[in-house]
Design a protein around this motif. Structure first.
Motif, PDB file in Angstrom:
ATOM      1  N   TRP A  11      -5.779   2.442   2.803  1.00  0.00           N
ATOM      2  CA  TRP A  11      -6.715   3.369   2.164  1.00  0.00           C
ATOM      3  C   TRP A  11      -7.987   3.382   2.990  1.00  0.00           C
ATOM      4  CZ3 TRP A  11      -6.998   7.225  -1.114  1.00  0.00           C
ATOM      5  CH2 TRP A  11      -8.199   7.540  -1.751  1.00  0.00           C
ATOM      6  N   ILE A  35      -4.259  -1.833   1.494  1.00  0.00           N
ATOM      7  CA  ILE A  35      -4.572  -1.857   0.060  1.00  0.00           C
ATOM      8  C   ILE A  35      -4.448  -3.252  -0.521  1.00  0.00           C
ATOM      9  CG2 ILE A  35      -3.941   0.565  -0.225  1.00  0.00           C
ATOM     10  CD1 ILE A  35      -1.365  -0.403  -1.632  1.00  0.00           C
ATOM     11  N   LEU A  49      -7.849  -4.660  -0.236  1.00  0.00           N
ATOM     12  CA  LEU A  49      -8.887  -3.966  -0.993  1.00  0.00           C
ATOM     13  C   LEU A  49      -8.845  -4.313  -2.475  1.00  0.00           C
ATOM     14  CD1 LEU A  49      -8.635  -0.437   0.642  1.00  0.00           C
ATOM     15  CD2 LEU A  49     -10.478  -2.104   0.942  1.00  0.00           C
ATOM     16  N   TYR A  63      -9.621  -0.643  -4.342  1.00  0.00           N
ATOM     17  CA  TYR A  63      -8.649   0.437  -4.236  1.00  0.00           C
ATOM     18  C   TYR A  63      -8.221   0.928  -5.617  1.00  0.00           C
ATOM     19  CZ  TYR A  63      -4.182   2.780  -3.275  1.00  0.00           C
ATOM     20  OH  TYR A  63      -3.143   3.678  -3.235  1.00  0.00           O
ATOM     21  N   GLU A  73     -10.143   3.564  -7.296  1.00  0.00           N
ATOM     22  CA  GLU A  73     -10.035   4.940  -6.790  1.00  0.00           C
ATOM     23  C   GLU A  73      -8.759   5.620  -7.268  1.00  0.00           C
ATOM     24  OE1 GLU A  73     -12.325   6.309  -4.914  1.00  0.00           O
ATOM     25  OE2 GLU A  73     -13.133   4.925  -3.426  1.00  0.00           O
TER      26      GLU A  73
END
Length: 206
Positions: A60, A65, A68, A72, A75
């Motif tokens: 991402w 990911i 993250l 992530y 989002e």
């Protein structure tokens, strides 16, 4: 930007797909299609971080990911095939609770916001009915209120057209088009094409 690089998916000792790569930019919808058992739902679960690929990587904005984590997931909006609507709760209660549990701030999901979402999806007059009294298509609309109640850049939708009539499909297409026009992204599975105004890329799993 969402990127998949050389993904491999295994189910038991069977390979569903391998070497799968794609890139999804802002304002684009990726339509994932294929026969039953081809790995469509498995791919979506990988994109959401709910399962890990047997090989390859998902990124991402350039970062994996798996590193993250919550950044992530903040989002991401994932609406699974089952819909997760509770029969004992009203349509309004389901709309509020599902959005809040998914991470939407409680103060943004008040009764007024949930009622607006339900009515926009064609459920006026059914807001206070228990979900058990709703048809399958109406339950699907309740599940889709999350698209209006959560502000996420990436929508991942597994068979969102299930049980929807023609009017509801048109309504859903309008929501997706508006999301893409605002720079959002969408990945969805479907056995039929959606009449979207925005850019749609296709990915076929066989």
């Amino acid at each position: 930007m969402l990127e998949a690089s050389n993904l491999e998916c295994m189910r038991g000792d069977k390979t569903l797909f391998r070497g799968l790569s794609f890139r999804l930019d802002a304002g684009v919808c990726l339509m994932v299609q294929g026969a039953n058992g081809s790995g469509k739902t498995s791919l979506l679960r990988m994109l959401c971080g709910l399962s890990s690929p047997a090989g390859g990587e998902i990124r991402w904005n350039g970062a994996p990911i798996r590193k993250l984590a919550e950044d992530y997931r903040g989002e991401l909006l994932y609406c699974g095939h089952a819909g997760a609507v509770k029969d004992e709760l009203t349509a309004l209660e389901n709309a509020r609770i599902s959005a809040t549990l998914a991470g939407a701030p409680a103060n943004e999901v008040d009764d007024a916001a949930a009622l607006r979402a339900l009515r926009q999806l064609g459920l006026k007059g059914r807001e206070h009915l228990p979900a058990r009294a709703l048809s399958a298509g109406q339950k699907r609309r309740v599940a889709l209120t999350r698209l209006l109640l959560e502000k996420r850049r990436l929508w991942v939708l597994d068979e969102p057209l299930t049980a929807l009539d023609k009017a509801a499909v048109t309504n859903l297409c309008g929501l997706i088009d508006a999301h893409l026009a605002e720079g959002g992204m969408a990945v969805l599975t479907s056995h039929q094409d959606l009449p979207l105004a925005g850019r749609v890329d296709h990915l076929r799993l066989d």
